[in-house]
Motif scaffolding. Structure first.
Motif, mmCIF file in Angstrom:
data_model
loop_
_atom_site.group_PDB
_atom_site.id
_atom_site.type_symbol
_atom_site.label_atom_id
_atom_site.label_comp_id
_atom_site.label_asym_id
_atom_site.label_seq_id
_atom_site.Cartn_x
_atom_site.Cartn_y
_atom_site.Cartn_z
ATOM 1 N N LEU A 75 0.828 -1.206 0.000
ATOM 2 C CA LEU A 75 0.000 0.000 0.000
ATOM 3 C C LEU A 75 0.865 1.260 0.000
ATOM 4 O O LEU A 75 0.533 2.260 -0.656
ATOM 5 C CB LEU A 75 -0.932 -0.001 1.215
ATOM 6 C CG LEU A 75 -2.024 -1.083 1.221
ATOM 7 C CD1 LEU A 75 -2.794 -1.059 2.540
ATOM 8 C CD2 LEU A 75 -2.977 -0.891 0.050
ATOM 9 N N LEU A 78 2.182 1.847 -3.525
ATOM 10 C CA LEU A 78 1.114 2.391 -4.373
ATOM 11 C C LEU A 78 0.932 3.884 -4.113
ATOM 12 O O LEU A 78 0.867 4.692 -5.046
ATOM 13 C CB LEU A 78 -0.205 1.656 -4.110
ATOM 14 C CG LEU A 78 -0.328 0.222 -4.632
ATOM 15 C CD1 LEU A 78 -1.636 -0.403 -4.154
ATOM 16 C CD2 LEU A 78 -0.258 0.205 -6.159
ATOM 17 N N TYR A 79 0.861 4.251 -2.840
ATOM 18 C CA TYR A 79 0.609 5.650 -2.489
ATOM 19 C C TYR A 79 1.803 6.533 -2.834
ATOM 20 O O TYR A 79 1.646 7.650 -3.346
ATOM 21 C CB TYR A 79 0.296 5.758 -0.997
ATOM 22 C CG TYR A 79 -0.325 7.068 -0.591
ATOM 23 C CD1 TYR A 79 -1.707 7.226 -0.590
ATOM 24 C CD2 TYR A 79 0.461 8.145 -0.193
ATOM 25 C CE1 TYR A 79 -2.282 8.428 -0.212
ATOM 26 C CE2 TYR A 79 -0.105 9.346 0.187
ATOM 27 C CZ TYR A 79 -1.479 9.483 0.176
ATOM 28 O OH TYR A 79 -2.042 10.678 0.537
ATOM 29 N N ALA A 82 1.921 7.033 -6.541
ATOM 30 C CA ALA A 82 0.827 7.915 -6.937
ATOM 31 C C ALA A 82 1.178 9.374 -6.661
ATOM 32 O O ALA A 82 0.926 10.261 -7.491
ATOM 33 C CB ALA A 82 -0.450 7.530 -6.190
ATOM 34 N N TYR A 105 -10.236 8.948 -9.613
ATOM 35 C CA TYR A 105 -10.169 7.751 -8.780
ATOM 36 C C TYR A 105 -11.550 7.397 -8.233
ATOM 37 O O TYR A 105 -11.812 6.240 -7.888
ATOM 38 C CB TYR A 105 -9.159 7.902 -7.644
ATOM 39 C CG TYR A 105 -9.461 8.947 -6.604
ATOM 40 C CD1 TYR A 105 -10.502 8.787 -5.688
ATOM 41 C CD2 TYR A 105 -8.684 10.091 -6.503
ATOM 42 C CE1 TYR A 105 -10.770 9.739 -4.732
ATOM 43 C CE2 TYR A 105 -8.943 11.046 -5.541
ATOM 44 C CZ TYR A 105 -9.994 10.873 -4.660
ATOM 45 O OH TYR A 105 -10.262 11.820 -3.711
ATOM 46 N N SER A 156 -1.592 8.188 -11.772
ATOM 47 C CA SER A 156 -1.639 8.412 -10.324
ATOM 48 C C SER A 156 -3.041 8.157 -9.791
ATOM 49 O O SER A 156 -3.205 7.596 -8.704
ATOM 50 C CB SER A 156 -1.194 9.839 -9.981
ATOM 51 O OG SER A 156 -2.198 10.792 -10.258
ATOM 52 N N LEU A 159 -3.504 4.507 -9.336
ATOM 53 C CA LEU A 159 -2.796 4.012 -8.155
ATOM 54 C C LEU A 159 -3.522 4.416 -6.868
ATOM 55 O O LEU A 159 -3.603 3.627 -5.922
ATOM 56 C CB LEU A 159 -1.362 4.553 -8.143
ATOM 57 C CG LEU A 159 -0.437 3.981 -9.231
ATOM 58 C CD1 LEU A 159 0.896 4.723 -9.239
ATOM 59 C CD2 LEU A 159 -0.197 2.487 -9.002
ATOM 60 N N TYR A 160 -4.054 5.646 -6.828
ATOM 61 C CA TYR A 160 -4.842 6.057 -5.666
ATOM 62 C C TYR A 160 -6.055 5.149 -5.496
ATOM 63 O O TYR A 160 -6.419 4.759 -4.381
ATOM 64 C CB TYR A 160 -5.315 7.505 -5.811
ATOM 65 C CG TYR A 160 -4.260 8.550 -5.508
ATOM 66 C CD1 TYR A 160 -3.512 8.497 -4.340
ATOM 67 C CD2 TYR A 160 -4.033 9.613 -6.382
ATOM 68 C CE1 TYR A 160 -2.550 9.463 -4.059
ATOM 69 C CE2 TYR A 160 -3.078 10.575 -6.115
ATOM 70 C CZ TYR A 160 -2.341 10.497 -4.950
ATOM 71 O OH TYR A 160 -1.387 11.454 -4.675
ATOM 72 N N LEU A 162 -6.392 2.019 -6.495
ATOM 73 C CA LEU A 162 -5.939 0.722 -5.994
ATOM 74 C C LEU A 162 -5.611 0.799 -4.502
ATOM 75 O O LEU A 162 -5.888 -0.143 -3.743
ATOM 76 C CB LEU A 162 -4.710 0.259 -6.780
ATOM 77 C CG LEU A 162 -4.963 -0.206 -8.213
ATOM 78 C CD1 LEU A 162 -3.634 -0.439 -8.932
ATOM 79 C CD2 LEU A 162 -5.797 -1.487 -8.231
ATOM 80 N N HIS A 163 -5.024 1.913 -4.078
ATOM 81 C CA HIS A 163 -4.707 2.106 -2.663
ATOM 82 C C HIS A 163 -5.984 2.131 -1.829
ATOM 83 O O HIS A 163 -6.064 1.500 -0.762
ATOM 84 C CB HIS A 163 -3.921 3.414 -2.494
ATOM 85 C CG HIS A 163 -3.526 3.700 -1.072
ATOM 86 N ND1 HIS A 163 -4.240 4.555 -0.261
ATOM 87 C CD2 HIS A 163 -2.500 3.237 -0.312
ATOM 88 C CE1 HIS A 163 -3.666 4.614 0.930
ATOM 89 N NE2 HIS A 163 -2.618 3.830 0.929
ATOM 90 N N GLN A 183 3.236 2.287 6.058
ATOM 91 C CA GLN A 183 3.035 3.030 4.813
ATOM 92 C C GLN A 183 3.859 4.313 4.787
ATOM 93 O O GLN A 183 4.461 4.653 3.763
ATOM 94 C CB GLN A 183 1.557 3.374 4.647
ATOM 95 C CG GLN A 183 0.676 2.195 4.323
ATOM 96 C CD GLN A 183 -0.770 2.624 4.153
ATOM 97 O OE1 GLN A 183 -1.176 3.124 3.113
ATOM 98 N NE2 GLN A 183 -1.557 2.445 5.201
#
Length: 305
Positions: A75, A78-79, A82, A105, A156, A159-160, A162-163, A183
């Motif tokens: 996580l 990912l963040y 992003a 997102y 981005s 990715l947000y 997915l987070h 994280q």
């Protein structure tokens, strides 16, 4: 948790507070990155946040299982990616377009949740997604050209999303503080790797350090913990809709402190986002599907104080 104030309602209020804090940082970041490169700013910000969280949440951090640590690492990557893609994309596109594309997102989150985990969403949630997207467009969009910056920003947003989906799936009330700390460390490492080629640039004066510390501790450590805890009690898509309040608060603070004028676009866009919040938080609770997704597993109700 008291039945008079359900965990889901508290989580929503907490997440709205987080978006208010995020919205308050826009004009601070704009001024700071004029002298401090974006990757350097992110690396220092999350390094401070990680150290503070490790000290405060040491017991919860050490209590994480190996699986929970790995979830936190994924996580965090990912963040962190992003954040970097959004910041680099902003250098190649208008801020208004970046704000809208990042906000997609809210559309990508239910799509990813449906594809990856076969989540079924009530019709009220899809209505709220459309309203929130329309509100973002009115607030920020003044023409859209698809280019390098827009492509990075869309990456981005993915990715947000997915987070958000990952937090909604794997965050629990008991692991939230430790998970948020992991994280923060990973985000700092990701940003630090990006900052290495040009060397690390630090803020130049006390005012810049004050802004950075606010963004590290309040908008970093506290906000990351609050988001992680809140998403242990909220479905991912509803959390994404709540987080579209960020540009509304950004516009509010820009008018209040940034010297910008209140416009009809701000009022209409903000009203649409607030309507989306009403649809998903009030009308959505009346449908059987929404009621089912509102009830968290029993283990989520035993959270650490």
């Amino acid at each position: 948790m008291s039945t008079r104030f359900p965990a889901g309602r508290l989580a929503t209020l907490l997440l709205v507070s987080v978006t208010a804090v995020w919205g308050s940082t826009f004009f601070l970041i704009r001024d700071l990155v004029a002298t401090v490169p974006s990757a350097d700013f992110l690396a220092v910000r999350f390094a401070i946040a990680a150290v503070v969280m490790a000290v405060v949440f040491r017991r919860q951090l050490l209590a994480l299982t190996r699986r929970e640590v790995m979830i936190g690492v994924v996580l965090g990557v990912l963040y962190g990616l992003a954040q970097l893609l959004q910041t680099i994309g902003l250098e190649h596109t208008d801020a208004s377009v970046s704000g809208f594309v990042t906000g997609t997102y809210v559309v990508l989150t239910p799509i990813f949740a449906a594809v990856l985990f076969r989540d079924r969403l009530p019709w009220t949630t899809w209505v709220a997604v459309l309203l929130a997207t329309a509100g973002l467009a009115v607030l920020s969009l003044r023409g859209l050209s698809v280019g390098f910056g827009e492509a990075l920003t869309l990456g981005s947003a993915a990715l947000y999303a997915l987070h958000i989906v990952g937090l909604g799936r794997w965050s629990t009330a008991g692991s939230a503080t430790g998970l948020a700390t992991v994280q923060a460390f990973v985000i700092a490492v990701v940003a630090g790797i990006a900052a290495v080629p040009g060397g690390l640039t630090l803020p130049a004066d006390g005012g810049q350090w004050a802004s950075l510390l606010y963004m590290a501790i309040v908008a970093g450590a506290v906000a990351l913990w609050a988001q992680t805890w809140a998403q242990a009690h909220l479905p991912a898509t509803r959390a994404a809709i709540v987080m579209t309040m960020e540009p509304v608060f950004a516009a509010f603070f820009a008018v209040l402190f940034g010297g910008e004028s209140l416009t009809a676009r701000m009022l209409v866009g903000g009203a649409l986002v607030l309507t989306a919040m009403y649809v998903v938080e009030l009308l959505g609770r009346r449908s059987p599907e929404a009621s089912a997704e509102e009830d968290p597993p029993a283990e989520l109700l035993h959270h650490e104080v």
